[in-house]
Design an enzyme around this catalytic site. Structure first.
Site, short mmCIF file in Angstrom:
data_model
loop_
_atom_site.label_atom_id
_atom_site.label_comp_id
_atom_site.label_asym_id
_atom_site.label_seq_id
_atom_site.Cartn_x
_atom_site.Cartn_y
_atom_site.Cartn_z
N GLY A 1 2.52 2.57 10.70
CA GLY A 1 3.56 3.45 10.64
C GLY A 1 4.43 3.76 11.83
O GLY A 1 4.96 5.06 11.98
N SER B 1 3.38 -1.87 10.49
CA SER B 1 4.87 -1.96 10.65
C SER B 1 5.41 -3.47 10.36
O SER B 1 6.36 -3.85 10.92
CB SER B 1 5.39 -1.43 11.92
OG SER B 1 4.96 -0.27 12.25
N GLU C 1 -5.38 -4.90 10.67
CA GLU C 1 -4.36 -3.98 10.86
C GLU C 1 -4.57 -3.09 12.06
O GLU C 1 -5.41 -2.21 12.21
CB GLU C 1 -4.33 -2.75 9.66
CG GLU C 1 -4.01 -3.54 8.17
CD GLU C 1 -3.43 -2.42 7.38
OE1 GLU C 1 -2.43 -2.50 6.85
OE2 GLU C 1 -4.07 -1.37 7.12
N HIS D 1 -9.72 1.18 5.08
CA HIS D 1 -8.44 1.46 5.59
C HIS D 1 -8.34 2.22 6.87
O HIS D 1 -9.37 3.13 6.68
CB HIS D 1 -7.33 1.96 4.71
CG HIS D 1 -5.87 1.69 5.37
ND1 HIS D 1 -5.43 2.59 6.01
CD2 HIS D 1 -4.88 0.84 5.00
CE1 HIS D 1 -4.08 2.42 6.49
NE2 HIS D 1 -3.85 1.31 5.78
N ASN E 1 0.81 -1.35 0.14
CA ASN E 1 -0.23 -0.26 -0.10
C ASN E 1 0.87 1.26 -0.03
O ASN E 1 1.43 1.53 1.05
CB ASN E 1 -0.91 -0.10 1.00
CG ASN E 1 -1.74 1.41 1.48
OD1 ASN E 1 -1.75 2.04 0.48
ND2 ASN E 1 -2.63 1.19 2.47
N GLU F 1 -6.79 4.64 7.67
CA GLU F 1 -6.69 6.12 7.57
C GLU F 1 -8.01 6.92 6.74
O GLU F 1 -8.14 7.90 7.17
CB GLU F 1 -5.36 6.39 6.69
CG GLU F 1 -4.12 6.11 7.71
CD GLU F 1 -2.76 5.45 6.62
OE1 GLU F 1 -2.84 5.42 5.47
OE2 GLU F 1 -1.99 4.93 7.58
N LYS G 1 0.20 4.11 -0.22
CA LYS G 1 -0.49 5.39 0.34
C LYS G 1 -0.25 6.57 -0.58
O LYS G 1 -0.18 6.53 -1.68
CB LYS G 1 0.05 5.40 1.60
CG LYS G 1 -0.18 4.19 2.57
CD LYS G 1 0.02 4.72 4.03
CE LYS G 1 -0.37 3.24 4.95
NZ LYS G 1 -0.04 3.27 6.04
P1 13P Z 1 2.84 0.51 7.67
O1 13P Z 1 3.60 -0.99 7.19
O2 13P Z 1 3.93 1.64 7.02
O3 13P Z 1 2.96 0.56 9.18
O4 13P Z 1 1.32 0.76 7.25
C1 13P Z 1 0.69 -0.47 7.33
C2 13P Z 1 -0.59 -0.14 6.41
O5 13P Z 1 -1.29 0.76 6.69
C3 13P Z 1 -0.97 -0.81 5.13
O6 13P Z 1 -2.25 -0.58 4.81
#
Ligand code: 13P
Length: 252
Positions: free
Chosen positions: A176, A214, A170, A98, A12, A100, A14
């Site tokens: 992150g 992560s 997640e 997601h 992903n 976010e 982002k």
């Molecule tokens: P990270 O791997 O940067 O923690 O992000 C995970 C994520 O949100 C994947 O969709």
């Protein structure tokens, strides 16, 4: 993980990668992917780079994914992208719900449900994201939170199978932050998700359950070794070909 569930490692990206960066990253991943890699690989670039990435990977086994979709096929929804458009752009997968999107864009279990129906309706495979916040984990309501997200997100949807549904657990506190769930913590929730799917009359043994939060080359093997972890949804570590390829290799 039973042999019949092929691992899925999805990157992903982002809100990262210009066109030239996206092309180069996709080309590097495709070019260096071991022919014997067991995992299916998917890349979710930002919308602007979907076509450029598709051009790089279309003649390879690497699949294209989108990071979100609207729930209507077309219409007056300025700024939105429909599942029809994503299919047209070459996508196979669409990330839905997601954290976010839930946190910054007002996504709710109700809109997630509409989006899942729309994505399935055009023949694409949603990657439904669920997960608890740190406050919810500390209050020991993780399993309840994930159960509600799944029950409401998947409400009134029939015909689900291993071909048309992927779920990603997640934990919000692990995204992150460098704070990965331990393999035991992740497996506990994955096990509960699989049992819940069975209760919901969904073919639980066929559905791939990804872990996200992560994931790195260092921690991926231990996570992927868990019986109910069938892959990873990778953020930061998917933005560099070498770290993403190591995670793919950790899947066997
Ligand atoms: P990270 O791997 O940067 O923690 O992000 C995970 C994520 O949100 C994947 O969709």
């Amino acid at each position: 993980m039973p042999a019949e569930r092929q691992p899925l490692i999805a990157g992903n990206w982002k809100m990262h990668q210009t066109l030239s960066e996206a092309r180069a990253l996709a080309r590097n991943i495709r070019g260096e992917l071991a022919p014997a890699a067991r995992a299916e690989v998917a890349l979710a670039p930002p919308y602007t780079a979907l076509t450029a990435v598709y051009d790089e990977i279309s003649s390879s086994p690497v699949r294209l994914a989108a990071q979100d979709a609207h729930w209507q096929k077309q219409g007056a929804f300025t700024g939105a992208i429909s599942p029809v458009m994503l299919r047209d752009a070459g996508c196979r997968y669409v990330i839905v719900g997601h954290s976010e999107r839930r946190q910054h864009f007002g996504e709710t279990d109700a809109t997630v449900n509409l989006k899942l129906k729309a994505v399935l309706d055009v023949g694409l495979c949603p990657i439904l994201c669920v997960g608890e916040t740190i406050e919810q984990r500390q209050a020991q309501v993780t399993l309840e939170v994930v159960t509600i997200q799944l029950r409401q997100g998947l409400a009134e949807i029939t015909g689900l199978s291993g071909e048309n549904l992927v779920i990603a657990y997640e934990p919000v506190w692990a995204i992150g932050t460098g704070l990965t769930a331990t393999p035991d913590q992740a497996q506990e929730v994955h096990g509960v998700i699989r049992r819940l799917l069975a209760v919901m009359q969904i073919p639980a043994q066929d559905i791939r359950l990804l872990y996200g939060g992560s994931v790195t080359p260092e921690n991926s093997a231990a996570l992927l070794a868990q019986p109910d972890i069938d892959g990873a949804l990778v953020g930061g570590a998917s933005l560099k070909a070498d770290s993403f390829l190591k995670i793919i290799a950790a899947a066997g």
